[in-house]
Structures are given as structure tokens and as C-alpha cells.
Design a protein around this motif. Sequence first.
Motif, PDB file in Angstrom:
ATOM      1  N   ALA A 169      68.338  37.661  54.773  1.00 39.30           N
ATOM      2  CA  ALA A 169      67.682  37.943  53.488  1.00 39.30           C
ATOM      3  C   ALA A 169      66.210  37.572  53.553  1.00 39.30           C
ATOM      4  CB  ALA A 169      68.381  37.187  52.361  1.00 39.30           C
ATOM      5  N   ALA A 170      65.906  36.378  54.062  1.00 37.23           N
ATOM      6  CA  ALA A 170      64.517  35.951  54.197  1.00 37.23           C
ATOM      7  C   ALA A 170      63.801  36.754  55.272  1.00 37.23           C
ATOM      8  CB  ALA A 170      64.446  34.460  54.520  1.00 37.23           C
ATOM      9  N   LEU A 171      64.517  37.094  56.325  1.00 35.96           N
ATOM     10  CA  LEU A 171      63.926  37.909  57.397  1.00 35.96           C
ATOM     11  C   LEU A 171      63.432  39.237  56.840  1.00 35.96           C
ATOM     12  CD1 LEU A 171      63.511  38.093  60.530  1.00 35.96           C
ATOM     13  CD2 LEU A 171      65.744  39.215  60.622  1.00 35.96           C
ATOM     14  N   ILE A 308      54.502  33.556  46.996  1.00 33.47           N
ATOM     15  CA  ILE A 308      55.807  32.910  46.885  1.00 33.47           C
ATOM     16  C   ILE A 308      56.940  33.915  47.032  1.00 33.47           C
ATOM     17  CG2 ILE A 308      57.296  31.529  45.377  1.00 33.47           C
ATOM     18  CD1 ILE A 308      54.688  30.687  43.905  1.00 33.47           C
ATOM     19  N   GLY A 309      57.935  33.549  47.796  1.00 28.70           N
ATOM     20  CA  GLY A 309      59.165  34.318  47.881  1.00 28.70           C
ATOM     21  C   GLY A 309      60.261  33.562  47.149  1.00 28.70           C
ATOM     22  N   ALA A 310      61.115  34.279  46.441  1.00 26.80           N
ATOM     23  CA  ALA A 310      62.227  33.659  45.715  1.00 26.80           C
ATOM     24  C   ALA A 310      63.476  34.504  45.934  1.00 26.80           C
ATOM     25  CB  ALA A 310      61.911  33.546  44.221  1.00 26.80           C
ATOM     26  N   ILE A 311      64.525  33.883  46.419  1.00 29.48           N
ATOM     27  CA  ILE A 311      65.767  34.600  46.668  1.00 29.48           C
ATOM     28  C   ILE A 311      66.612  34.614  45.399  1.00 29.48           C
ATOM     29  CG2 ILE A 311      67.828  34.800  48.092  1.00 29.48           C
ATOM     30  CD1 ILE A 311      65.291  35.082  49.714  1.00 29.48           C
ATOM     31  N   VAL A 312      66.891  35.816  44.895  1.00 35.11           N
ATOM     32  CA  VAL A 312      67.818  35.981  43.775  1.00 35.11           C
ATOM     33  C   VAL A 312      69.192  36.181  44.406  1.00 35.11           C
ATOM     34  CG1 VAL A 312      68.411  37.343  41.744  1.00 35.11           C
ATOM     35  CG2 VAL A 312      66.002  37.049  42.388  1.00 35.11           C
ATOM     36  N   SER A 313      70.022  35.164  44.341  1.00 38.93           N
ATOM     37  CA  SER A 313      71.225  35.160  45.178  1.00 38.93           C
ATOM     38  C   SER A 313      72.313  36.126  44.744  1.00 38.93           C
ATOM     39  CB  SER A 313      71.809  33.745  45.258  1.00 38.93           C
ATOM     40  OG  SER A 313      72.202  33.304  43.970  1.00 38.93           O
ATOM     41  N   GLY A 314      72.416  36.421  43.418  1.00 37.82           N
ATOM     42  CA  GLY A 314      73.488  37.312  43.013  1.00 37.82           C
ATOM     43  C   GLY A 314      73.433  37.685  41.548  1.00 37.82           C
ATOM     44  N   GLY A 315      74.271  38.653  41.185  1.00 40.53           N
ATOM     45  CA  GLY A 315      74.300  39.144  39.816  1.00 40.53           C
ATOM     46  C   GLY A 315      75.704  39.317  39.277  1.00 40.53           C
ATOM     47  N   ASN A 316      76.659  38.592  39.835  1.00 34.59           N
ATOM     48  CA  ASN A 316      78.048  38.723  39.382  1.00 34.59           C
ATOM     49  C   ASN A 316      78.299  37.769  38.219  1.00 34.59           C
ATOM     50  OD1 ASN A 316      78.922  40.658  41.311  1.00 34.59           O
ATOM     51  ND2 ASN A 316      78.865  39.047  42.858  1.00 34.59           N
ATOM     52  N   VAL A 317      78.335  38.321  37.033  1.00 37.10           N
ATOM     53  CA  VAL A 317      78.479  37.496  35.848  1.00 37.10           C
ATOM     54  C   VAL A 317      79.378  38.202  34.844  1.00 37.10           C
ATOM     55  CG1 VAL A 317      76.427  38.482  34.755  1.00 37.10           C
ATOM     56  CG2 VAL A 317      77.175  36.201  34.103  1.00 37.10           C
ATOM     57  N   ASP A 318      80.165  37.417  34.146  1.00 34.82           N
ATOM     58  CA  ASP A 318      80.967  37.952  33.051  1.00 34.82           C
ATOM     59  C   ASP A 318      80.018  38.225  31.882  1.00 34.82           C
ATOM     60  OD1 ASP A 318      82.514  37.864  30.526  1.00 34.82           O
ATOM     61  OD2 ASP A 318      84.210  37.438  31.841  1.00 34.82           O
ATOM     62  N   LEU A 319      79.936  39.465  31.451  1.00 38.48           N
ATOM     63  CA  LEU A 319      78.958  39.831  30.430  1.00 38.48           C
ATOM     64  C   LEU A 319      79.184  39.084  29.116  1.00 38.48           C
ATOM     65  CD1 LEU A 319      78.622  43.673  31.029  1.00 38.48           C
ATOM     66  CD2 LEU A 319      77.089  41.846  31.765  1.00 38.48           C
ATOM     67  N   ARG A 320      80.436  38.853  28.761  1.00 38.50           N
ATOM     68  CA  ARG A 320      80.706  38.120  27.527  1.00 38.50           C
ATOM     69  C   ARG A 320      80.206  36.678  27.635  1.00 38.50           C
ATOM     70  NH1 ARG A 320      85.110  41.314  28.477  1.00 38.50           N
ATOM     71  NH2 ARG A 320      85.682  42.820  26.857  1.00 38.50           N
ATOM     72  N   GLN A 321      80.467  36.057  28.791  1.00 43.04           N
ATOM     73  CA  GLN A 321      79.994  34.691  28.995  1.00 43.04           C
ATOM     74  C   GLN A 321      78.477  34.643  29.025  1.00 43.04           C
ATOM     75  OE1 GLN A 321      81.866  33.219  32.558  1.00 43.04           O
ATOM     76  NE2 GLN A 321      83.839  32.877  31.560  1.00 43.04           N
ATOM     77  N   ALA A 322      77.855  35.655  29.645  1.00 39.40           N
ATOM     78  CA  ALA A 322      76.400  35.697  29.715  1.00 39.40           C
ATOM     79  C   ALA A 322      75.785  35.787  28.332  1.00 39.40           C
ATOM     80  CB  ALA A 322      75.943  36.880  30.577  1.00 39.40           C
ATOM     81  N   CYS A 323      76.346  36.621  27.494  1.00 36.72           N
ATOM     82  CA  CYS A 323      75.830  36.754  26.131  1.00 36.72           C
ATOM     83  C   CYS A 323      75.948  35.439  25.367  1.00 36.72           C
ATOM     84  CB  CYS A 323      76.564  37.866  25.398  1.00 36.72           C
ATOM     85  SG  CYS A 323      76.187  39.526  26.025  1.00 36.72           S
ATOM     86  N   GLN A 324      77.031  34.725  25.612  1.00 41.30           N
ATOM     87  CA  GLN A 324      77.190  33.430  24.960  1.00 41.30           C
ATOM     88  C   GLN A 324      76.160  32.425  25.461  1.00 41.30           C
ATOM     89  OE1 GLN A 324      79.389  32.732  22.404  1.00 41.30           O
ATOM     90  NE2 GLN A 324      78.164  30.853  22.271  1.00 41.30           N
ATOM     91  N   LEU A 325      75.856  32.493  26.761  1.00 40.07           N
ATOM     92  CA  LEU A 325      74.829  31.619  27.320  1.00 40.07           C
ATOM     93  C   LEU A 325      73.486  31.883  26.671  1.00 40.07           C
ATOM     94  CD1 LEU A 325      75.630  31.721  31.171  1.00 40.07           C
ATOM     95  CD2 LEU A 325      75.996  29.818  29.609  1.00 40.07           C
ATOM     96  N   PHE A 326      73.170  33.160  26.485  1.00 38.01           N
ATOM     97  CA  PHE A 326      71.893  33.511  25.856  1.00 38.01           C
ATOM     98  C   PHE A 326      71.864  33.028  24.408  1.00 38.01           C
ATOM     99  CE2 PHE A 326      71.691  37.407  28.867  1.00 38.01           C
ATOM    100  CZ  PHE A 326      71.274  36.589  29.901  1.00 38.01           C
ATOM    101  N   TYR A 327      72.992  33.158  23.740  1.00 35.71           N
ATOM    102  CA  TYR A 327      73.071  32.715  22.342  1.00 35.71           C
ATOM    103  C   TYR A 327      72.878  31.201  22.276  1.00 35.71           C
ATOM    104  CZ  TYR A 327      74.970  31.821  17.702  1.00 35.71           C
ATOM    105  OH  TYR A 327      75.148  31.403  16.404  1.00 35.71           O
ATOM    106  N   ASP A 328      73.488  30.486  23.227  1.00 37.03           N
ATOM    107  CA  ASP A 328      73.388  29.024  23.247  1.00 37.03           C
ATOM    108  C   ASP A 328      71.965  28.555  23.546  1.00 37.03           C
ATOM    109  OD1 ASP A 328      76.052  28.868  22.699  1.00 37.03           O
ATOM    110  OD2 ASP A 328      76.668  28.480  24.775  1.00 37.03           O
ATOM    111  N   SER A 329      71.235  29.395  24.320  1.00 31.11           N
ATOM    112  CA  SER A 329      69.887  28.985  24.714  1.00 31.11           C
ATOM    113  C   SER A 329      68.893  29.124  23.577  1.00 31.11           C
ATOM    114  CB  SER A 329      69.424  29.812  25.909  1.00 31.11           C
ATOM    115  OG  SER A 329      69.292  31.179  25.566  1.00 31.11           O
TER     116      SER A 329
END
Length: 329
Positions: A169-171, A308-329
Motif C-alpha cells: 500500500a505504501a509502495l 504527508i501520506g495517510a493510509i485509509v485502511s478500510g471502509g467496511n462499516v455497518d451503515l446503521r451503526q455509522a449513522c448512530q456514531l455520527f449522531y453521538d458525535s
Amino acid sequence: MTPKLADKNPFPVCFADVEAAAKRLHGKAFKTPVLTSETLNKQTNSQVFFKCENFQRTGSFKFRGACNALMQLSEAEKLRGVVTFSSGNHAQAIALAARLLAIPATVVMPADAPKVKQEATRGYGAEIILYDRTQVSREELAAQIAGERNLIIIPPYDDARVIAGQGTAALELIAEVGELDLLLVCCGGGGLLSGCAIAAKTCSPQCKVIGVEPDRADDAARSFRTKTLQTVSNPDTIADGARTPSLGKLTFPLVLHYVDDMATVSEAEIRKAMFFMWERMKIVVEPTGALAAAALLSGVVRTENMKIGAIVSGGNVDLRQACQLFYDS
């Protein structure tokens, strides 16, 4: 890419292994895009390049290491089949790579792993064995199953073939954008961090490499600073990819040798970074995948006129849980 720094260190993984993995993965793993954010560039007064492994096969960088490891099995080993243990991303990666290579795969997963990751792993054709992570050691359970079924264990991070694969990935990132001043990489068990650090220090010798963990799962940061392997037990963090108990026997010395520093971020900072990347960059990123961005947005890692380089490791997320995280934030 021709290295600028000869890799003479006596470790089980070297830059030549990362190069070999890149050749092996050509045509199998995706060359993922590199994205930028003018908003973040202005905020950090730097150029930030996100290597988006959320667009990798199975939705995370894990496919690189899993496929590289399975491709090196002997024909006899492939016939026996493999077993692994993972909260989700390595599970999916092994499941898909095994399907592509016609290898039977069994995956030990915690019962509370995100449903989207369980369903994807099963969908790729692997057998899933669920366990209670508060009661059972996943390593011991996998070893028991491997013994009973004569399977090959493919660990999620503490494996030379996996580490070399993750380093691609970095290579790829440095091959595309050129040398870096700083590379930020999320850290769970250290496979991605150590592999990317090997690639970065070889291809861009002046590049500083920093690993990023959640505050609640700071075992690698403590290990790095004390030079003694530290552990954490089932940390309560939304970054499920960083819930590993410790760095590995292979990754710990690699991190000590190649990584310059470790940083930690709070749960609120992870949610904020995740929200920023969804809202402003228009990409789906899971909490662990937002760790590098969190270090920048929070100011935990300070920058000024840097590339700067930044590795975005993944995007596997439960959409319902993600929405709740955003609401909590």
C-alpha cells in the motif's frame, strides 16, 4: 521501484519481500486511488495524500496480505485448507482470496463483529465459527480447530507474508505521489504499520513514520515507548480493527526499528475524522480507517509545510451503526 536505501536489517521481512508481493499481487489486488482534501491541506498547512484502501477488494488493505500469503502456500497446503481469526477485515480478505485460489477457508470471528463483515465473509464462501471474545482466546480456538482439521493457520498480522503484502500500500502511494515527509498509518496488530514503514523508509528515507491508535487501545504506543511488549484486553473502542491484544512477535521488533513515533486519538476524535471524510471527501470510511485523519484533524500530530501520506485502511462499516456514531458525535 528501485530502493534508495539498502535494506540490510536481519528481520523476517525486508523491502525485497514487499517488492515481490507487489509483483505477485499485480492483477489480483486493486491499485487503489489517492485522494486529497483542500480543506485539510489548509488546516494542516501541508499536502495530505490519502491512500484509499477502502476501495480495495473486500473493502480494506487486508486483501493484500491475505492474498500474498495464500499464493505462497504449496499445492498440498492449499488442498488442506486454511483457518484464520479476525474481527472482520482479515476474515473477508482470507475468504475472498481463498475463493479465488480454490482453497477451503474457515474463519474464527467474535460474535459481536459487525454484521456487515460477518455477512461478507460468509458471502465469499468461508465457514464462520463465532465465539465470545470476553470468554475465549481466538488464537487458542483457531489453533484447536487447525489441529482437529489439519488446517494451515494464516494469522491476521503476525506473518511475514501478510506483512509484506500490506507494505505494498505504501509502495504504491510513494510510487504515485513521490517521496514523503511523513506517513501516518493506523495500528492494530502492526502488520500494516510495519509493512508500510519498511516500504517508506526504503523508498523515501527521510520520511517519518507514525503509527496511530485509539486512546483506549494504546498497547502499541506503550510498547513503543517502553520497548517492552504491552497488552490490552478487549478494549472498548469503536475502531474494531484496533482491538488486537498486542503487537506480534514479528511486528513488534519491526515497529521498533522502522517506526519513528506512535500517536493516540480519542473516540470523539475518531468520530469527528470519520464524519469529515464521509461529509467532505464523500468516501465511506470505517472508524479504524479514520485513525490517520484523526491524528491530523485533532492536531495530535503537528504539521507545517509537509508532504504527508495517510493510509485509509478500510471502509467496511455497518451503515446503521455509522449513522448512530455520527449522531453521538
